[in-house]
Structure formats: C-alpha cells, structure tokens
Design a protein around this motif. Structure first.
Motif, short mmCIF file in Angstrom:
data_model
loop_
_atom_site.label_atom_id
_atom_site.label_comp_id
_atom_site.label_asym_id
_atom_site.label_seq_id
_atom_site.Cartn_x
_atom_site.Cartn_y
_atom_site.Cartn_z
N LYS B 169 -5.33 58.86 -118.29
CA LYS B 169 -4.32 57.94 -118.82
C LYS B 169 -4.35 56.60 -118.08
O LYS B 169 -4.29 55.53 -118.70
CB LYS B 169 -2.93 58.57 -118.70
CG LYS B 169 -1.89 57.70 -119.35
CD LYS B 169 -0.55 58.38 -119.53
CE LYS B 169 0.32 57.44 -120.36
NZ LYS B 169 1.71 57.78 -120.34
N THR B 170 -4.44 56.65 -116.74
CA THR B 170 -4.45 55.40 -115.97
C THR B 170 -5.70 54.58 -116.29
O THR B 170 -5.64 53.36 -116.41
CB THR B 170 -4.37 55.69 -114.46
OG1 THR B 170 -3.27 56.57 -114.23
CG2 THR B 170 -4.15 54.41 -113.66
N ALA B 171 -6.85 55.25 -116.43
CA ALA B 171 -8.09 54.53 -116.76
C ALA B 171 -7.95 53.82 -118.10
O ALA B 171 -8.46 52.71 -118.28
CB ALA B 171 -9.27 55.50 -116.78
N ARG B 172 -7.22 54.42 -119.02
CA ARG B 172 -7.09 53.82 -120.35
C ARG B 172 -6.00 52.74 -120.38
O ARG B 172 -6.20 51.65 -120.91
CB ARG B 172 -6.72 54.93 -121.35
CG ARG B 172 -6.72 54.48 -122.81
CD ARG B 172 -6.18 55.58 -123.71
NE ARG B 172 -4.78 55.86 -123.42
CZ ARG B 172 -4.22 57.07 -123.46
NH1 ARG B 172 -4.93 58.13 -123.76
NH2 ARG B 172 -2.93 57.24 -123.17
N ASP B 173 -4.83 53.03 -119.78
CA ASP B 173 -3.67 52.15 -119.96
C ASP B 173 -3.39 51.22 -118.78
O ASP B 173 -2.58 50.30 -118.91
CB ASP B 173 -2.41 53.01 -120.18
CG ASP B 173 -2.49 53.81 -121.47
OD1 ASP B 173 -3.30 53.44 -122.35
OD2 ASP B 173 -1.76 54.81 -121.59
N GLY B 174 -3.98 51.48 -117.63
CA GLY B 174 -3.71 50.65 -116.46
C GLY B 174 -2.51 51.15 -115.69
O GLY B 174 -1.90 52.17 -116.04
#
Lengths: 184, 189
Positions: B169-174
């Motif tokens: 999720k962090t890789a996709r959304d920051g």
C-alpha cells in the motif's frame, strides 16, 4: 575555503543554501522545525532551542549550534546559559526537568536504543510529560538529520559565533517557516 | 514497553506519528518528497538508500518496512535488498547507486565524513547535483527516523509478513496518504 559539494547559491550560509537549492524538501523541513521549536508548547522555545543547540554541539555542526545557540540566547536573554549548557549541562543554571531531558537528547544523539526506561523515569519524576519526552526525542533525532544535511553537503558556515546573532534574532521572533536570509 | 503511551496495535513509527499529528504532517511530507515523488532516481533506488542507512543504524522497523517497500518497487526482488544491506559493492545495482550508497554510509557516521572524492566518484558515474543532494538528505533523514523509532522504544514485531503486507500500500499510495489510516484527521471545515 572549501566549496560545497554541489552547486549551492553562494551568498547563503549553511542550511539556507541547501533549502534554496531544493524547495520541495525545504517546506517540510521548515515546518518540522517550526512545530518543534517555535509553536507554543509546555517547554519554552528557549528550552527547546537549548536542546537543539546541545545536540548540534555534540554532532560538531558549527552552523546549527551557532544559529540555534543565538536563537536560544535571544529567547533566554543570555548567551552565557547557552555556553554553560554546551560545556556542562549537569551544572548549568537550568531546571532539573530540562537537565533530565538533555540526558535523553544526548542518548538519542548516540543512537535511539541508548535511551533507557530509567532515563525516562527520571525525567518523569522531575515533571516531564509524555509530550515533552516525545518532543525531546524528536528534536534530538531531527538535529541528527539537520546537522548531517548541513555538514554532508559541506555548506558554507561562518566560524565566528557573532555572525549568527542576527539570524538567531530572526529565528526567535519569526520561527522557521520563512527563510532568515531574505528578510533584510 | 514503549517509553510513552501510544495507541495499542500501532507498529514502529506509526505510534509516535499518531501520538503527535502536528509533527507527523511534515515528517510524512518529507518522506513523500524524498522517496515517493517523481525523481531521476527510481523509488526503488531511493528506498534502497533508506533501507541501507536504517540497517547501519540497526533499526529493525525501518530497515524491514523500507526493505519491503524497496522490494515492491524492484519487482519483488527481496534477495537484492538483502544483498545491498550485506554487501552493496557486489550487489546487482548500478555503479551510480553504489557511489551514492558510499555517500549515504558516510552521512550515517556524520556529515563531515563525505569527501570531495566521494562526490567526484558519484559524478563520474553520472550522478547529478539533485541526486547527490537527495542521497545526503535521505541518509540524514533516516538518521532522524531511526532515532525517533528506537528512541521511544516503539513496538516492532519481528514478523516480516506484516511488513510485506503494509509495503504494497505504501509503495502505491505514498506516506502521507497511507497515514490517514492511523493518524486522527482534523475535521474538514
């Protein structure tokens, strides 16, 4: 005189040059310093600037210890206290609470795992709140960043502490959102 | 036990970020600009720098979560992440990234360790001034994040699957957007 490692605006000292070079990172870096050091807090700005100065001194960063030392002196009305805190925080004329927070800050400077439950318990017994302990840890950690940023790019750093008096006054009065360098 | 009281169940930096939303905002913004926003260094390369510095600082939470995010950006190549931590000079990464990791390692020990030679080497491998700047600031910033996470004795469960799950999720959304999951949001006016 050695030059900065990258092409920074030559007229600006220390972190001001790095921030002018990269405005996208300057914005959160300024906001973080403003919240930690300038916005209202149960620790005074003078106390928080002393923590920043002390950690910058431990990291050997001239620009940060001199500019934040000047800001602390402006808040406290005394540059002598700043000198004493750097030389010997345990015997400086500051509160037992601030002394215990400076112990925690110094542990963080050497590495986060050095902070012990005992260090924290001591700070609590002399009145430190969770928020004050949190902010002390984050101020100390943040200056392990700012100091490395300033020295890691080999920014220009005036040697004489007197060169920082005006900068310190600006920081003490206005905080960190705007540069202290373009107000003159 | 953490040194101060955080909401139950929040791992690593999420505890203190949730405890103090005023400082969480610039911290997440800084992480987004350095690691997530478009850059001539890929997000994978920048996350590797963050992971390597966190490894040098021995911060389990940061090296594991940023290592997992790096792996997501690098097509799931967890072995490459491990190799960079153990011995980046022989890892399958560009000569430019190797030169930047040398600079990052110097910054971790203290900013004054970075030499003109280190910077000249990075330049000869094609590094730009912005890439050198960002490498120094990523390394410096992780000397902050690592100390923040460990200095408050945050909860850092040793289960890598937890980190793999979050990393997607962090890789996709920051960082700022993901933080809405665990930081109390101010009400819209």
């Amino acid at each position: 005189m050695t030059l900065p490692h990258i092409q920074l605006p030559p007229e600006l000292p220390g972190i001001s040059a790095a921030m002018a070079f990269r405005k996208e990172t300057a914005k959160p870096l300024r906001e973080l310093a403003h919240v930690l050091l300038h916005e209202s807090n149960s620790l005074t700005s003078g106390e928080r600037e002393l923590i920043a100065t002390y950690v910058s001194f431990l990291n050997g960063c001239q620009f940060c210890q001199a500019s934040h030392g000047a800001a602390a002196a402006c808040h406290l009305g005394s540059s002598e206290i700043v000198r004493q805190v750097k030389a010997s925080p345990g015997t400086a004329p500051i509160s037992p609470k601030l002394k215990s927070l400076l112990v925690i800050a110094a542990q963080v400077q050497r590495g986060g795992k050095n902070v012990t439950a005992e260090d924290v318990a001591t700070a609590r017994t002399v009145g430190a709140t969770d928020l004050e302990i949190h902010d002390t840890v984050l101020i100390a950690a943040a200056f392990c960043m700012y100091n490395r940023y300033v020295d890691g790019l080999a920014t220009i750093q005036p040697e004489a502490d007197e060169a920082y008096t005006e900068m310190g006054r600006h920081l003490a009065q206005h905080g960190y959102i705007q540069s202290s360098q373009n107000q003159r | 036990m953490p040194h101060i009281e955080f909401p139950i169940g929040l791992q690593g930096i999420r505890g203190p970020l949730s405890f103090r939303p005023e400082t969480a905002k610039p911290l997440n913004e800084l992480a987004d600009v350095l690691l997530h926003a478009p850059n001539s260094l890929t997000a994978g390369e920048r996350e590797l720098i963050a992971t390597y510095v966190s490894h040098l600082n021995d911060c389990y939470f940061c090296q594991t979560v940023h290592g997992a995010i790096a792996a997501v950006h690098l097509n799931g190549d967890e072995d490459l992440v491990k190799h960079v931590k153990a011995d980046f000079a022989h890892a399958d990464i560009s000569s430019k990234l190797k030169a930047l990791l040398v600079i990052a390692g110097k910054v971790q020990r203290g900013g004054k360790n970075v030499t003109e030679d280190d910077v000249a080497t990075a330049r000869s491998e094609g590094a730009t001034d912005i890439e050198i700047h960002d490498t120094v600031l990523i390394a410096a910033a992780f000397c902050m994040f690592n100390r923040y996470v460990d200095g408050l004795a945050t909860w850092q469960p040793q289960d890598e699957d937890l980190y793999r799950e979050r990393a997607k999720k962090t890789a996709r959304d920051g960082y700022a957007l993901t933080s809405r999951d665990y930081i109390p949001q101010p009400k819209e006016a």
